[in-house]
Design a protein around this motif. Sequence first.
Motif, PDB file in Angstrom:
ATOM      1  N   ASN A 188       0.822  -1.216   0.000  1.00 24.64           N
ATOM      2  CA  ASN A 188       0.000   0.000   0.000  1.00 24.64           C
ATOM      3  C   ASN A 188       0.848   1.254   0.000  1.00 24.64           C
ATOM      4  O   ASN A 188       0.328   2.362   0.091  1.00 24.64           O
ATOM      5  N   HIS A 189       2.185   1.079  -0.060  1.00 21.81           N
ATOM      6  CA  HIS A 189       3.145   2.187  -0.149  1.00 21.81           C
ATOM      7  C   HIS A 189       2.967   3.192   0.989  1.00 21.81           C
ATOM      8  O   HIS A 189       3.194   4.387   0.818  1.00 21.81           O
ATOM      9  N   SER A 190       2.570   2.704   2.144  1.00 27.87           N
ATOM     10  CA  SER A 190       2.464   3.581   3.314  1.00 27.87           C
ATOM     11  C   SER A 190       3.794   3.691   4.047  1.00 27.87           C
ATOM     12  O   SER A 190       3.912   4.456   4.997  1.00 27.87           O
ATOM     13  N   GLU A 191       4.778   2.888   3.661  1.00 29.22           N
ATOM     14  CA  GLU A 191       6.101   2.878   4.283  1.00 29.22           C
ATOM     15  C   GLU A 191       6.046   2.438   5.753  1.00 29.22           C
ATOM     16  O   GLU A 191       6.965   2.736   6.509  1.00 29.22           O
ATOM     17  N   ASP A 192       4.966   1.777   6.171  1.00 32.56           N
ATOM     18  CA  ASP A 192       4.959   1.263   7.534  1.00 32.56           C
ATOM     19  C   ASP A 192       5.687  -0.082   7.561  1.00 32.56           C
ATOM     20  O   ASP A 192       6.228  -0.538   6.553  1.00 32.56           O
ATOM     21  N   GLU A 193       5.702  -0.731   8.758  1.00 38.78           N
ATOM     22  CA  GLU A 193       6.500  -1.950   8.902  1.00 38.78           C
ATOM     23  C   GLU A 193       6.015  -3.051   7.964  1.00 38.78           C
ATOM     24  O   GLU A 193       6.829  -3.763   7.356  1.00 38.78           O
ATOM     25  N   MET A 194       4.718  -3.221   7.836  1.00 37.85           N
ATOM     26  CA  MET A 194       4.192  -4.267   6.971  1.00 37.85           C
ATOM     27  C   MET A 194       4.479  -3.972   5.512  1.00 37.85           C
ATOM     28  O   MET A 194       4.767  -4.892   4.730  1.00 37.85           O
ATOM     29  N   ASP A 195       4.396  -2.713   5.130  1.00 28.81           N
ATOM     30  CA  ASP A 195       4.694  -2.356   3.747  1.00 28.81           C
ATOM     31  C   ASP A 195       6.167  -2.592   3.442  1.00 28.81           C
ATOM     32  O   ASP A 195       6.524  -3.077   2.369  1.00 28.81           O
ATOM     33  N   LEU A 196       7.049  -2.251   4.404  1.00 25.49           N
ATOM     34  CA  LEU A 196       8.482  -2.506   4.201  1.00 25.49           C
ATOM     35  C   LEU A 196       8.759  -4.003   4.156  1.00 25.49           C
ATOM     36  O   LEU A 196       9.606  -4.461   3.378  1.00 25.49           O
ATOM     37  N   LEU A 197       8.052  -4.776   4.990  1.00 24.68           N
ATOM     38  CA  LEU A 197       8.214  -6.235   4.941  1.00 24.68           C
ATOM     39  C   LEU A 197       7.799  -6.780   3.577  1.00 24.68           C
ATOM     40  O   LEU A 197       8.472  -7.646   3.009  1.00 24.68           O
ATOM     41  N   ALA A 198       6.682  -6.271   3.050  1.00 27.96           N
ATOM     42  CA  ALA A 198       6.249  -6.708   1.714  1.00 27.96           C
ATOM     43  C   ALA A 198       7.282  -6.345   0.661  1.00 27.96           C
ATOM     44  O   ALA A 198       7.569  -7.137  -0.247  1.00 27.96           O
ATOM     45  N   GLU A 199       7.854  -5.143   0.778  1.00 24.52           N
ATOM     46  CA  GLU A 199       8.877  -4.729  -0.188  1.00 24.52           C
ATOM     47  C   GLU A 199      10.084  -5.659  -0.139  1.00 24.52           C
ATOM     48  O   GLU A 199      10.599  -6.108  -1.179  1.00 24.52           O
ATOM     49  N   HIS A 200      10.535  -5.975   1.076  1.00 25.74           N
ATOM     50  CA  HIS A 200      11.708  -6.853   1.208  1.00 25.74           C
ATOM     51  C   HIS A 200      11.398  -8.263   0.726  1.00 25.74           C
ATOM     52  O   HIS A 200      12.245  -8.913   0.104  1.00 25.74           O
TER      53      HIS A 200
END
Length: 524
Positions: free
Chosen positions: A232-244
């Motif tokens: 969701n490109h919110s840059e929260d922890e879950m979004d960063l986990l998805a990116e990684h």
Amino acid sequence: MLIALKKLYRNTLFRLSLLGAILFVVALFIALGNVYFLTISSEIRRVDKTLEAEIAEFQTILEEGNILSLRQEVFLRSASGDGLYVLISKNPDGEDVATGNLTVRVVKKESSEESIFPEAATDSLTRTNFILVEPATDNRPERERRVRGLAGPLKLGDVNGALVMVARDVEPTMRTAERVKSAILTSSAIALFLGLLSSWYVSRRFTRRVEAFNRLATDVRAGHLDRRAPRNHSEDEMDLLAEHLNDMLDHIDRLMKAMRYAGDSIAHDLRSPLTRLRTRLESAAADMGDDKAGEVLFAAADDANQLLKTFDSVLRIARLEAGERRELLKEIDPKTVLDDIAELYEPACEDQDLVFNYNIEDGHHISADRGLISQAVSNLVENAIKYTPKGGAIHLSLTRNSDGRTVISVADTGPGIPEDARQRVKERFVRLDASRSLPGSGLGLALVDAIADLHRAKFALDGGSIARPDGEAATGLTASLSFPRVRAGQGKSAQGKSGQGKSNQGKSTPSKSGQGEAHAKQRA
């Protein structure tokens, strides 16, 4: 409802949120309780100190003057209307004389009219609470007021000179206390309800994102390396986990493609020279006739052929584990496949002096590739033929278990596999010591396991018992493939989404060299 609550309680974030809400309510309760203590309790203590001071003043007046001075002081204070008083003293005739503004009032304690003086008040100062009933007037009805008093004897020397009670109307204070208590309980209940509601909302949102990761893991585990975690490109922890995770999957996908390319290249580069080598050896052996050198060349050609088959099996397992051909799965009736296999292998069993029987039920539907299923079952049957001693029995069955899953099993009266080695023999090139003297490459059960995994089936090796030809029960090995239930029509819809691919519908044939053999059975 109860099941839904249990499922909600199993949610980790809900439990953490609920714990936070409970801690917040406890903190709120403590804070409001402190407000109650600082306001209501302080006011009650102030009243108690006032009553104690007045009792001390009456004691001083009695000691410095006489009983008449005390009666006069009580009368004056009663007339002022600031407090409630009653003084019981003796007249010269020894009769009790009551002075004060409580003598004409009706009081109640615990909903019954009784003396306002506690029994202990004749010996020492005693606190008491009672209800003062004020009679109705022209302007208002009868009303009750809560009163807090202090009663006790006034000493004159060593004897009681009089009995006195001093009280104050605490009705406003008690009403305020009731409102504060109600506010504390109401606020705590509202805070707890909002805490539960927020816990449910937060856990729902978090669960959706976690479920997305679980679906991703399941898809990747099934070989769909093109799947990616939603962001969701919110840059929260879950979004960063998805990116990684997506970056990691991109890297794994590149490695798998590189490995697959390398494997295909090796296969292409090695298969051709190996095929030419086998052909030349066979041609040379044929030219030499039946002499000893020709037999050696024929043996070398067989070795080259076995090497080609082993190489093909390794590549096939790798491609199955990578999820290739999954799009070719469609709804089939496994009975037709097993009927062909039974017809094919029954003569082979007779040649090996084995009894082959089968129990193939109707009405099963599984999502499968017909060719792969045929290959897996053929491997298991060939394995049973290879390791079952002469005079033994092999049983092929298609049944449904108690969970509704379709089970294809091959049981034999051979020596079986030790329980602690049944998982290990599914790995590539694993052969137990007792089977190393027999032909085989150690890939048969690994290929069956890869096919089962592609179909999301369970591949199990167990020690079962079947009847031998002489009628006695014998313990051997039961290899089973348990397929998930497929509702009629479900596989067809999946097929429609999978494209135009054609499945391999050819029948597997038993090979003399035992390409599909399961190599690792240990014989007793």
